[in-house]
Design an enzyme around this catalytic site. Structure first.
Site, PDB file in Angstrom:
ATOM      1  N   GLY A   1       0.825  -1.218   0.000  1.00 41.83           N
ATOM      2  CA  GLY A   1       0.000   0.000   0.000  1.00 41.83           C
ATOM      3  C   GLY A   1       0.850   1.256   0.000  1.00 41.83           C
TER       4      GLY A   1
ATOM      5  CB  THR B   1       3.180   6.059  -4.254  1.00 41.94           C
ATOM      6  OG1 THR B   1       3.806   6.599  -3.110  1.00 41.94           O
ATOM      7  CG2 THR B   1       2.446   7.141  -4.973  1.00 41.94           C
ATOM      8  CB  ALA B   2       3.961   1.230  -6.492  1.00 43.52           C
TER       9      ALA B   2
ATOM     10  CD  GLU C   1       8.933  14.968  -0.051  1.00 45.55           C
ATOM     11  OE1 GLU C   1       9.734  15.883  -0.268  1.00 45.55           O
ATOM     12  OE2 GLU C   1       8.414  14.738   1.045  1.00 45.55           O
TER      13      GLU C   1
ATOM     14  CE  LYS D   1      10.183  18.060 -11.221  1.00 47.19           C
ATOM     15  NZ  LYS D   1      10.455  16.658 -10.890  1.00 47.19           N
TER      16      LYS D   1
ATOM     17  CB  VAL E   1       2.236 -11.368   2.953  1.00 49.30           C
ATOM     18  CG1 VAL E   1       2.602 -12.678   2.265  1.00 49.30           C
ATOM     19  CG2 VAL E   1       0.931 -10.816   2.406  1.00 49.30           C
TER      20      VAL E   1
ATOM     21  CB  THR F   1      12.112   8.462 -13.909  1.00 51.48           C
ATOM     22  OG1 THR F   1      13.237   8.004 -13.159  1.00 51.48           O
ATOM     23  CG2 THR F   1      12.551   9.506 -14.897  1.00 51.48           C
TER      24      THR F   1
END
Ligand SMILES: Cc1cc2nc3c(=O)[nH]c(=O)nc-3n(C[C@H](O)[C@H](O)[C@H](O)COP(=O)(O)OP(=O)(O)OC[C@H]3O[C@@H](n4cnc5c(N)ncnc54)[C@H](O)[C@@H]3O)c2cc1C
Length: 514
Positions: free
Chosen positions: A9, A11-12, A50, A79, A186, A347
């Site tokens: 859980g 950001t990805a 960020e 930005k 897990v 990136t």
């Protein structure tokens, strides 16, 4: 019903959940599909990351979330690009701006590219990146990249935000749209006879079954690397940085909010400065081979003027490289679990979007709710997907490597080793050779075999921003062809365009009054 299980859980994980739930609304409504996200509050998230590229705007557009709804909750700012300070020692080139480009730059970018070509031939023409792109002027004037109502062009931009708050915001949205949320760690992963993941054993003794598993477990890569034993290809020969230290500083009251990331080269790496509405995010990315965590923290404190305070610092390790395959069996890796190319050009979340969007496209094409799909059919899509992402990883890596390899800093062993590093890809060699030969880099970059995942303008920006020009003793005399563009006209065009934009504070005031 097909069950998709997302492990992680950060950001990805929440970006994956949002894109999937949006894409497969119909299947979820018809009980053909369910999406569950499992995250461990004990392990937590990495909590950094960020800055973004313009791809994050596309992401929010895709999930139908407006800026006013998420930016305020995540202390976000706009930005325009990245200002690079002290990366080059070449006279007159101690700083340059890497802009996000926009349609309006179509008026001025050709002049920039044209001038770089003549400069490489020894003519005394100006190709200072900052002069040719609106984003650079907006950043300098600390303006937000949103034009007034009459301004006819859309501007490309990214964001700065609090990574933890962004994760929280995205979790709320995904859960509201129907993603199931399990808070658990897990402990074990069970495979079936074919080697596919069957179920995850969680810490309360329960088992969670699934058909497809998305590994968003961060650097731990619990499913892809640990369970399925997918090899990790390290980039440490190309990119030396493996550690970071971060210190957040409160925003100075009444200070003007910036609209650019600042990246400053340090003794053993580089430091970022990211303005948020409530604080500045600071961090130093360095190589532990050349400096200890204490040295790095001290150097960062010195830079920030914080040597006499005990304001907290956070130390992190980074694993730089990629997995050999991103989608294996019934598991796809997204985020740090699939790899990471240090944060210099911000990136990582761009890559998260790239991965999920490509995966959703392939998985939808397979018609995954149909149980008669053959393993061969799936493998075909998997191979294409893996090849595409690997090429992209390497293309981005080359652009990041260029920042180190092209630097002529020699003040520490770190920089000497970087600027002499023989481990650079053939693609990068070809790009630099083409540039130094004075050939047309725009043309070369689109030729087969010259793979690059950065736009030509970005390559021109870094090469001329660093002052990498063939050395010639003679400055060629005035030449009408070399001085084809009227730079005073370009200055005027950009400064007039910039009048259509407001600064961050005015924007924030407007937002809170609306
Ligand atoms: C120093 C640094 C600076 C960065 N700066 C940028 C930037 O400016 N821009 C950018 O785009 N990216 C940046 N990144 C990358 C960015 O931080 C990550 O890409 C992003 O946060 C996504 O991380 P993640 O979700 O993959 O992993 P994490 O945030 O680590 O999340 C992993 C999740 O998996 C869960 N988990 C792990 N193991 C288990 C288990 N056994 N059971 C249950 N749950 C488990 C954790 O609890 C957590 O929820 C930076 C990274 C670093 C290291």
């Amino acid at each position: 019903m097909k069950k998709i299980i997302i492990l992680g859980g950060g950001t990805a994980g929440w970006m994956t959940a949002n894109l999937m739930v949006e894409q497969w609304r119909e299947q979820i409504a018809n009980d053909q599909l369910s999406i569950t996200l499992i995250e461990s509050s004990g392990i937590g998230v990495i909590g950094v990351g960020e800055g973004s590229t313009p791809r994050l705007k596309d992401f929010f557009d895709k999930i139908n979330i407006q800026e006013k709804d998420w930016m305020r909750e995540c202390n976000a700012t706009y930005k325009n690009g990245i200002l690079f300070n002290n990366w080059s020692n070449r006279e007159g080139f101690d700083s340059y701006f890497h802009p996000f480009i926009s349609i309006i730059d179509a008026h001025t970018a050709p002049a920039f590219v044209y001038n770089t070509q003549f400069k490489r031939q020894g003519y005394d023409v100006d190709c200072t990146v900052d002069r040719f792109f609106l984003a650079a002027t907006l950043a300098k004037q600390q303006k937000v990249p949103l034009g007034s109502e009459n301004f006819p062009f859309d501007i490309g931009y990214g964001y700065h935000f609090d990574a933890v708050l962004l994760g929280r915001f995205l979790s709320k949205v995904a859960i509201e749209k129907g993603v199931k949320h399990v808070s658990a760690t897990v402990k074990d992963v069970n495979l079936n006879q074919a080697g596919n993941i069957e179920q995850l054993a969680i810490d309360n003794g329960q088992h969670i079954n699934g058909d497809l598993f998305v590994d968003c477990s961060g650097f731990a890569s619990v499913l892809l690397q640990k369970t399925l034993q997918v090899p990790f290809i390290s980039f440490k020969e190309n990119l030396f940085n493996d550690s970071a230290v971060t210190i957040a500083t409160p925003r100075v009251k009444h200070s003007k909010l910036g609209s650019q990331t600042i990246s400053t080269a340090m003794k053993h790496g580089w430091a970022w400065d990211i303005p948020l509405t409530n604080r500045t995010g600071n961090g130093y990315v360095y190589s532990s081979e050349f400096c200890s965590p204490e040295q790095a923290e001290n150097e960062l404190r010195e830079k920030l003027g914080l040597t006499d305070t005990n304001i907290e610092a956070n130390h992190l390790k980074m694993k730089v490289g990629r997995v050999e395959k991103h989608w294996v069996k019934n598991c796809v890796g997204v985020g740090l679990s699939q790899g990471f190319i240090e944060p210099l050009e911000a990136t990582a979340l761009h890559f998260v979007c790239e991965t999920i969007e490509n995966f959703i496209e392939a998985y939808s094409a397979i018609n995954f709710t149909d149980s008669t799909v053959s393993t061969n059919q799936i493998e075909q899509y998997q191979n294409q997907f893996n090849d595409k992402l690997n090429a992209r990883f390497e293309g981005i890596r080359d652009y990041i490597v260029a920042h180190y390899r092209l630097s002529d800093r020699s003040d520490t062993e770190y920089w000497r080793r970087n600027s002499n590093n023989p481990n650079i890809s053939n693609d990068l060699k070809k790009i630099v050779q083409c540039w130094l030969k004075g050939d047309d880099l725009n043309k070369a970059l689109i030729q087969p075999g010259m793979v690059s995942f950065y736009p030509p303008v970005s390559w021109h920006a870094i090469l001329s921003g660093y002052g990498v020009f063939p050395t010639t003793n003679d400055k060629l005399a005035f030449n009408a062809q070399a001085h084809k563009y009227d730079l005073a006209h370009i200055d005027q065009f950009i400064s007039r365009s910039a009048l259509n934009f407001i600064d961050h504070q005015t924007f924030l005031n407007k937002m809170s009054n609306s």
